[in-house]
Motif scaffolding. Structure first.
Motif, PDB file in Angstrom:
ATOM      1  N   TYR A  10       0.891  -1.166   0.000  1.00 53.91           N
ATOM      2  CA  TYR A  10       0.000   0.000   0.000  1.00 53.91           C
ATOM      3  C   TYR A  10       0.926   1.212   0.000  1.00 53.91           C
ATOM      4  O   TYR A  10       1.458   1.586   1.055  1.00 53.91           O
ATOM      5  CB  TYR A  10      -0.855  -0.068   1.253  1.00 53.91           C
ATOM      6  CG  TYR A  10      -1.911   1.001   1.467  1.00 53.91           C
ATOM      7  CD1 TYR A  10      -1.971   2.176   0.705  1.00 53.91           C
ATOM      8  CD2 TYR A  10      -2.865   0.843   2.461  1.00 53.91           C
ATOM      9  CE1 TYR A  10      -2.941   3.135   0.927  1.00 53.91           C
ATOM     10  CE2 TYR A  10      -3.848   1.793   2.699  1.00 53.91           C
ATOM     11  CZ  TYR A  10      -3.875   2.942   1.929  1.00 53.91           C
ATOM     12  OH  TYR A  10      -4.840   3.895   2.161  1.00 53.91           O
ATOM     13  N   MET A  57       1.022   4.196   2.882  1.00 49.44           N
ATOM     14  CA  MET A  57       0.795   3.620   4.207  1.00 49.44           C
ATOM     15  C   MET A  57       1.937   2.682   4.602  1.00 49.44           C
ATOM     16  O   MET A  57       2.288   2.605   5.788  1.00 49.44           O
ATOM     17  CB  MET A  57      -0.534   2.866   4.277  1.00 49.44           C
ATOM     18  CG  MET A  57      -0.789   2.315   5.673  1.00 49.44           C
ATOM     19  SD  MET A  57      -2.409   1.574   5.901  1.00 49.44           S
ATOM     20  CE  MET A  57      -2.178   0.773   7.508  1.00 49.44           C
ATOM     21  N   ARG A  84       4.654   4.783   5.927  1.00 51.63           N
ATOM     22  CA  ARG A  84       4.167   5.430   7.138  1.00 51.63           C
ATOM     23  C   ARG A  84       4.125   4.442   8.315  1.00 51.63           C
ATOM     24  O   ARG A  84       4.541   4.765   9.425  1.00 51.63           O
ATOM     25  CB  ARG A  84       2.763   5.951   6.832  1.00 51.63           C
ATOM     26  CG  ARG A  84       2.088   6.650   7.948  1.00 51.63           C
ATOM     27  CD  ARG A  84       0.692   7.020   7.479  1.00 51.63           C
ATOM     28  NE  ARG A  84      -0.103   7.425   8.613  1.00 51.63           N
ATOM     29  CZ  ARG A  84      -0.865   8.500   8.627  1.00 51.63           C
ATOM     30  NH1 ARG A  84      -0.941   9.262   7.572  1.00 51.63           N
ATOM     31  NH2 ARG A  84      -1.553   8.810   9.695  1.00 51.63           N
ATOM     32  N   TRP A 141       1.715  -7.667   0.997  1.00 50.64           N
ATOM     33  CA  TRP A 141       1.059  -8.958   0.756  1.00 50.64           C
ATOM     34  C   TRP A 141       1.867  -9.777  -0.233  1.00 50.64           C
ATOM     35  O   TRP A 141       2.273  -9.271  -1.285  1.00 50.64           O
ATOM     36  CB  TRP A 141      -0.360  -8.749   0.207  1.00 50.64           C
ATOM     37  CG  TRP A 141      -1.233  -8.004   1.145  1.00 50.64           C
ATOM     38  CD1 TRP A 141      -2.010  -8.520   2.131  1.00 50.64           C
ATOM     39  CD2 TRP A 141      -1.411  -6.567   1.217  1.00 50.64           C
ATOM     40  NE1 TRP A 141      -2.664  -7.517   2.805  1.00 50.64           N
ATOM     41  CE2 TRP A 141      -2.308  -6.311   2.262  1.00 50.64           C
ATOM     42  CE3 TRP A 141      -0.889  -5.486   0.486  1.00 50.64           C
ATOM     43  CZ2 TRP A 141      -2.710  -5.017   2.604  1.00 50.64           C
ATOM     44  CZ3 TRP A 141      -1.276  -4.206   0.830  1.00 50.64           C
ATOM     45  CH2 TRP A 141      -2.182  -3.983   1.881  1.00 50.64           C
ATOM     46  N   LEU A 190      -9.530   2.216  -1.623  1.00 55.72           N
ATOM     47  CA  LEU A 190      -8.470   1.388  -2.215  1.00 55.72           C
ATOM     48  C   LEU A 190      -8.657  -0.066  -1.801  1.00 55.72           C
ATOM     49  O   LEU A 190      -9.094  -0.346  -0.690  1.00 55.72           O
ATOM     50  CB  LEU A 190      -7.086   1.868  -1.749  1.00 55.72           C
ATOM     51  CG  LEU A 190      -6.693   3.284  -2.130  1.00 55.72           C
ATOM     52  CD1 LEU A 190      -6.973   4.233  -0.976  1.00 55.72           C
ATOM     53  CD2 LEU A 190      -5.229   3.357  -2.509  1.00 55.72           C
ATOM     54  N   TYR A 191      -8.288  -0.971  -2.725  1.00 53.32           N
ATOM     55  CA  TYR A 191      -8.364  -2.406  -2.450  1.00 53.32           C
ATOM     56  C   TYR A 191      -6.999  -3.016  -2.715  1.00 53.32           C
ATOM     57  O   TYR A 191      -6.312  -2.622  -3.663  1.00 53.32           O
ATOM     58  CB  TYR A 191      -9.394  -3.072  -3.371  1.00 53.32           C
ATOM     59  CG  TYR A 191     -10.723  -2.355  -3.418  1.00 53.32           C
ATOM     60  CD1 TYR A 191     -11.626  -2.473  -2.365  1.00 53.32           C
ATOM     61  CD2 TYR A 191     -11.063  -1.555  -4.509  1.00 53.32           C
ATOM     62  CE1 TYR A 191     -12.853  -1.802  -2.404  1.00 53.32           C
ATOM     63  CE2 TYR A 191     -12.285  -0.888  -4.557  1.00 53.32           C
ATOM     64  CZ  TYR A 191     -13.164  -1.014  -3.505  1.00 53.32           C
ATOM     65  OH  TYR A 191     -14.367  -0.347  -3.545  1.00 53.32           O
ATOM     66  N   ALA A 221      -8.145   0.287   6.729  1.00 51.64           N
ATOM     67  CA  ALA A 221      -7.366   1.440   7.178  1.00 51.64           C
ATOM     68  C   ALA A 221      -8.123   2.698   6.757  1.00 51.64           C
ATOM     69  O   ALA A 221      -8.702   2.740   5.668  1.00 51.64           O
ATOM     70  CB  ALA A 221      -5.980   1.434   6.548  1.00 51.64           C
ATOM     71  N   ASP A 223      -7.441   6.712   6.193  1.00 51.24           N
ATOM     72  CA  ASP A 223      -6.361   7.693   6.030  1.00 51.24           C
ATOM     73  C   ASP A 223      -5.010   7.087   6.441  1.00 51.24           C
ATOM     74  O   ASP A 223      -4.215   7.690   7.166  1.00 51.24           O
ATOM     75  CB  ASP A 223      -6.682   8.979   6.785  1.00 51.24           C
ATOM     76  CG  ASP A 223      -7.878   9.697   6.148  1.00 51.24           C
ATOM     77  OD1 ASP A 223      -8.103   9.504   4.935  1.00 51.24           O
ATOM     78  OD2 ASP A 223      -8.596  10.407   6.854  1.00 51.24           O
ATOM     79  N   GLN A 224      -4.800   5.852   5.985  1.00 53.46           N
ATOM     80  CA  GLN A 224      -3.522   5.140   6.110  1.00 53.46           C
ATOM     81  C   GLN A 224      -3.157   4.732   7.535  1.00 53.46           C
ATOM     82  O   GLN A 224      -1.991   4.550   7.858  1.00 53.46           O
ATOM     83  CB  GLN A 224      -2.386   5.949   5.461  1.00 53.46           C
ATOM     84  CG  GLN A 224      -2.703   6.301   4.003  1.00 53.46           C
ATOM     85  CD  GLN A 224      -1.511   6.781   3.211  1.00 53.46           C
ATOM     86  OE1 GLN A 224      -0.445   7.011   3.760  1.00 53.46           O
ATOM     87  NE2 GLN A 224      -1.689   6.912   1.908  1.00 53.46           N
ATOM     88  N   THR A 225      -4.187   4.569   8.368  1.00 55.59           N
ATOM     89  CA  THR A 225      -3.981   4.044   9.720  1.00 55.59           C
ATOM     90  C   THR A 225      -4.930   2.863   9.925  1.00 55.59           C
ATOM     91  O   THR A 225      -6.112   2.960   9.599  1.00 55.59           O
ATOM     92  CB  THR A 225      -4.278   5.128  10.772  1.00 55.59           C
ATOM     93  OG1 THR A 225      -3.395   6.227  10.553  1.00 55.59           O
ATOM     94  CG2 THR A 225      -4.065   4.604  12.187  1.00 55.59           C
ATOM     95  N   HIS A 226      -4.398   1.735  10.469  1.00 52.48           N
ATOM     96  CA  HIS A 226      -5.250   0.582  10.740  1.00 52.48           C
ATOM     97  C   HIS A 226      -6.392   0.982  11.671  1.00 52.48           C
ATOM     98  O   HIS A 226      -6.163   1.675  12.672  1.00 52.48           O
ATOM     99  CB  HIS A 226      -4.446  -0.521  11.452  1.00 52.48           C
ATOM    100  CG  HIS A 226      -3.424  -1.176  10.580  1.00 52.48           C
ATOM    101  ND1 HIS A 226      -3.762  -2.015   9.540  1.00 52.48           N
ATOM    102  CD2 HIS A 226      -2.073  -1.136  10.594  1.00 52.48           C
ATOM    103  CE1 HIS A 226      -2.648  -2.464   8.954  1.00 52.48           C
ATOM    104  NE2 HIS A 226      -1.614  -1.933   9.581  1.00 52.48           N
ATOM    105  N   GLU A 260      -9.651   8.716   2.759  1.00 50.86           N
ATOM    106  CA  GLU A 260      -9.137   7.513   2.103  1.00 50.86           C
ATOM    107  C   GLU A 260      -9.443   6.294   2.979  1.00 50.86           C
ATOM    108  O   GLU A 260      -9.094   6.280   4.153  1.00 50.86           O
ATOM    109  CB  GLU A 260      -7.621   7.677   1.926  1.00 50.86           C
ATOM    110  CG  GLU A 260      -6.953   6.591   1.123  1.00 50.86           C
ATOM    111  CD  GLU A 260      -5.485   6.937   0.825  1.00 50.86           C
ATOM    112  OE1 GLU A 260      -5.230   8.015   0.228  1.00 50.86           O
ATOM    113  OE2 GLU A 260      -4.611   6.146   1.201  1.00 50.86           O
ATOM    114  N   ALA A 312      -9.167   2.007   2.961  1.00 48.60           N
ATOM    115  CA  ALA A 312      -8.606   0.855   2.254  1.00 48.60           C
ATOM    116  C   ALA A 312      -9.139  -0.437   2.857  1.00 48.60           C
ATOM    117  O   ALA A 312      -9.356  -0.525   4.069  1.00 48.60           O
ATOM    118  CB  ALA A 312      -7.083   0.883   2.332  1.00 48.60           C
ATOM    119  N   PHE A 365      -8.366  -4.708   2.786  1.00 49.68           N
ATOM    120  CA  PHE A 365      -7.345  -5.687   2.394  1.00 49.68           C
ATOM    121  C   PHE A 365      -7.379  -6.899   3.320  1.00 49.68           C
ATOM    122  O   PHE A 365      -7.920  -6.822   4.434  1.00 49.68           O
ATOM    123  CB  PHE A 365      -5.953  -5.038   2.418  1.00 49.68           C
ATOM    124  CG  PHE A 365      -5.678  -4.153   3.599  1.00 49.68           C
ATOM    125  CD1 PHE A 365      -5.296  -4.690   4.827  1.00 49.68           C
ATOM    126  CD2 PHE A 365      -5.799  -2.761   3.500  1.00 49.68           C
ATOM    127  CE1 PHE A 365      -5.034  -3.872   5.919  1.00 49.68           C
ATOM    128  CE2 PHE A 365      -5.537  -1.930   4.593  1.00 49.68           C
ATOM    129  CZ  PHE A 365      -5.156  -2.488   5.807  1.00 49.68           C
TER     130      PHE A 365
END
Lengths: 159, 85
Positions: free
Chosen positions: A59, A62, A65, A129, B6-7, B58, B60-63, B75, B77, B79
């Motif tokens: 990703y 991310m 980050r 992944w 996003l995927y 996630a 905004d790019q945080t789990h 955003e 995601a 996955f």
């Protein structure tokens, strides 16, 4: 000092370690972990299906980050002079290095523990992944329960 | 509310695309709601989100857990569990 990098090109752990040592002349202990691609599927080297190639998806954004977050967490928990985490993406062949983790400290205990922590949390938190190509065709690698158990050991902050 | 979705990995393959911009209705309040809303779009989405327990997200790019409110999320995601290292 910290380095976090996600790269599509080949990873040379020897060169990375030499650069890391050069940058950290005053550390007394340096711990390193290198993960490289296996040529067998699953846990059993003897009976596992042969794996001929691997694709590593990530990703973008991310991944960098999250690795940065892990490095900061390690620096909170241990006294570290330098930390480096480099992760491959893209097409890999058996024995290609996938990940390089190095931690430097005044003494070995902090370096060894931080290095173990970093790879344990990377395995369960960093958004990468693996897709393996075996004789049976391509398939996505399943997350391993053992990795969750190892990662959980670090959930309580160290003293 | 436009959201960049996003995927990745097996979810991306099942949906058939890596990212898109969507504008769900106001009733879509959480990440889980967004997943339900997407799953109802077509059989491809339904298959991608069929096994809910195996999907991670996630914002905004945080789990985040699926119960997380979307709020001002730009955003999101989806996955499978990660397998790097």
């Amino acid at each position: 000092m910290t380095t976090v990098r996600v790269q599509a090109g080949p990873l040379d752990p020897g060169a990375e370690l030499n650069a890391f040592l050069k940058d950290t002349p005053h550390a007394g202990g340096i711990a390193v972990f290198v993960g490289q691609m296996r040529d067998f599927k699953g846990a059993d080297r003897g009976t596992g299906e042969r794996v001929s190639a691997m694709t590593l998806e990530h990703y973008p954004g991310m991944a960098e980050r999250e690795l940065g977050v892990l490095v900061e967490e390690a620096k909170q928990r241990w006294r570290l002079d330098n930390v480096c985490v480099i992760h491959r993406t893209g097409e890999l062949l058996p024995s290609d290095p996938i990940v390089f983790v190095a931690a430097a400290s005044a003494h070995r205990a902090d370096a060894l523990e931080a290095c173990t922590f970093l790879i344990d949390w990377l395995k369960t938190k960093a958004p990468f992944w693996k897709k393996e190509t075996t004789t049976q065709g391509p398939h996505w690698v399943d997350a391993a329960r053992a990795d969750d158990i190892r990662a959980a050991r670090w959930e309580k902050p160290a003293n | 509310m436009a959201i960049h979705v996003l995927y990745f990995a097996s979810v991306k393959e099942k949906v058939g695309l890596g990212e898109e911009h969507v504008s769900p209705p106001a009733s879509v309040a959480t990440v889980s709601d967004l997943m339900d809303w997407l799953a109802a779009r077509s059989p491809k989405y339904a298959s991608a989100f069929a096994n809910r327990a195996t999907i991670k997200s996630a914002v905004d790019q945080t789990h985040v857990p699926l119960s997380t409110a979307l709020g001002e999320a730009r955003e999101v995601a989806f996955f499978p569990p990660v397998t790097g290292g």
